[in-house]
Motif scaffolding. Structure first.
Motif, PDB file in Angstrom:
ATOM      1  N   LYS A  84       0.320 -27.239   0.506  1.00 48.08           N
ATOM      2  CA  LYS A  84       1.489 -27.825   1.171  1.00 48.08           C
ATOM      3  C   LYS A  84       2.676 -26.872   1.122  1.00 48.08           C
ATOM      4  O   LYS A  84       3.419 -26.749   2.094  1.00 48.08           O
ATOM      5  CB  LYS A  84       1.835 -29.175   0.554  1.00 48.08           C
ATOM      6  N   ARG A  85       2.862 -26.187  -0.005  1.00 45.60           N
ATOM      7  CA  ARG A  85       3.955 -25.221  -0.119  1.00 45.60           C
ATOM      8  C   ARG A  85       3.787 -24.112   0.914  1.00 45.60           C
ATOM      9  O   ARG A  85       4.727 -23.755   1.628  1.00 45.60           O
ATOM     10  CB  ARG A  85       4.009 -24.621  -1.529  1.00 45.60           C
ATOM     11  N   GLN A  86       2.566 -23.572   1.008  1.00 41.11           N
ATOM     12  CA  GLN A  86       2.314 -22.517   1.991  1.00 41.11           C
ATOM     13  C   GLN A  86       2.509 -23.038   3.412  1.00 41.11           C
ATOM     14  O   GLN A  86       3.063 -22.334   4.267  1.00 41.11           O
ATOM     15  CB  GLN A  86       0.893 -21.957   1.822  1.00 41.11           C
ATOM     16  N   SER A  87       2.109 -24.266   3.663  1.00 38.58           N
ATOM     17  CA  SER A  87       2.269 -24.863   4.984  1.00 38.58           C
ATOM     18  C   SER A  87       3.752 -25.022   5.336  1.00 38.58           C
ATOM     19  O   SER A  87       4.169 -24.708   6.450  1.00 38.58           O
ATOM     20  CB  SER A  87       1.573 -26.225   5.012  1.00 38.58           C
ATOM     21  N   GLU A  88       4.535 -25.505   4.376  1.00 41.92           N
ATOM     22  CA  GLU A  88       5.968 -25.702   4.615  1.00 41.92           C
ATOM     23  C   GLU A  88       6.696 -24.375   4.793  1.00 41.92           C
ATOM     24  O   GLU A  88       7.697 -24.307   5.502  1.00 41.92           O
ATOM     25  CB  GLU A  88       6.582 -26.499   3.472  1.00 41.92           C
ATOM     26  N   ALA A  89       6.184 -23.313   4.173  1.00 40.94           N
ATOM     27  CA  ALA A  89       6.771 -21.990   4.346  1.00 40.94           C
ATOM     28  C   ALA A  89       6.306 -21.366   5.662  1.00 40.94           C
ATOM     29  O   ALA A  89       6.730 -20.272   6.009  1.00 40.94           O
ATOM     30  CB  ALA A  89       6.374 -21.087   3.170  1.00 40.94           C
ATOM     31  N   ASN A  90       5.431 -22.094   6.380  1.00 34.12           N
ATOM     32  CA  ASN A  90       4.890 -21.657   7.659  1.00 34.12           C
ATOM     33  C   ASN A  90       4.173 -20.324   7.554  1.00 34.12           C
ATOM     34  O   ASN A  90       4.214 -19.511   8.467  1.00 34.12           O
ATOM     35  CB  ASN A  90       5.982 -21.619   8.732  1.00 34.12           C
ATOM     36  N   GLU A  91       3.509 -20.089   6.445  1.00 34.93           N
ATOM     37  CA  GLU A  91       2.747 -18.859   6.259  1.00 34.93           C
ATOM     38  C   GLU A  91       1.437 -18.949   7.038  1.00 34.93           C
ATOM     39  O   GLU A  91       0.689 -19.896   6.889  1.00 34.93           O
ATOM     40  CB  GLU A  91       2.447 -18.631   4.774  1.00 34.93           C
ATOM     41  N   GLN A  92       1.183 -17.956   7.854  1.00 36.70           N
ATOM     42  CA  GLN A  92      -0.083 -17.823   8.572  1.00 36.70           C
ATOM     43  C   GLN A  92      -0.393 -19.009   9.480  1.00 36.70           C
ATOM     44  O   GLN A  92      -1.550 -19.269   9.780  1.00 36.70           O
ATOM     45  CB  GLN A  92      -1.239 -17.637   7.567  1.00 36.70           C
TER      46      GLN A  92
END
Length: 59
Positions: free
Chosen positions: A16-24
């Motif tokens: 979720k953190r990576q998703s919220e940071a819009n990574e990749q």
């Protein structure tokens, strides 16, 4: 909390953190307790560090 719950929580939180940071272009949906839908690329190094950190007593 048992070890499986710790790992599950760490995986979902990091994804979720990576998703919220819009990574990749990552999109995560965790609608059920045992199932998660992941679309996009995941930074495996960051995911691994999050899981190991949770087992070592980190946040």
């Amino acid at each position: 909390m048992n070890i499986e719950d710790q790992v599950r929580k760490a995986i979902i939180a990091e994804l979720k953190r990576q998703s919220e940071a819009n990574e990749q272009g990552l999109r995560v949906r965790a609608s059920e307790a045992e199932m998660i839908t992941i679309e996009g690329r995941v930074n495996l190094d960051e995911l691994t560090m999050a899981v190991v950190g949770s087992l070592a007593g980190g946040p």
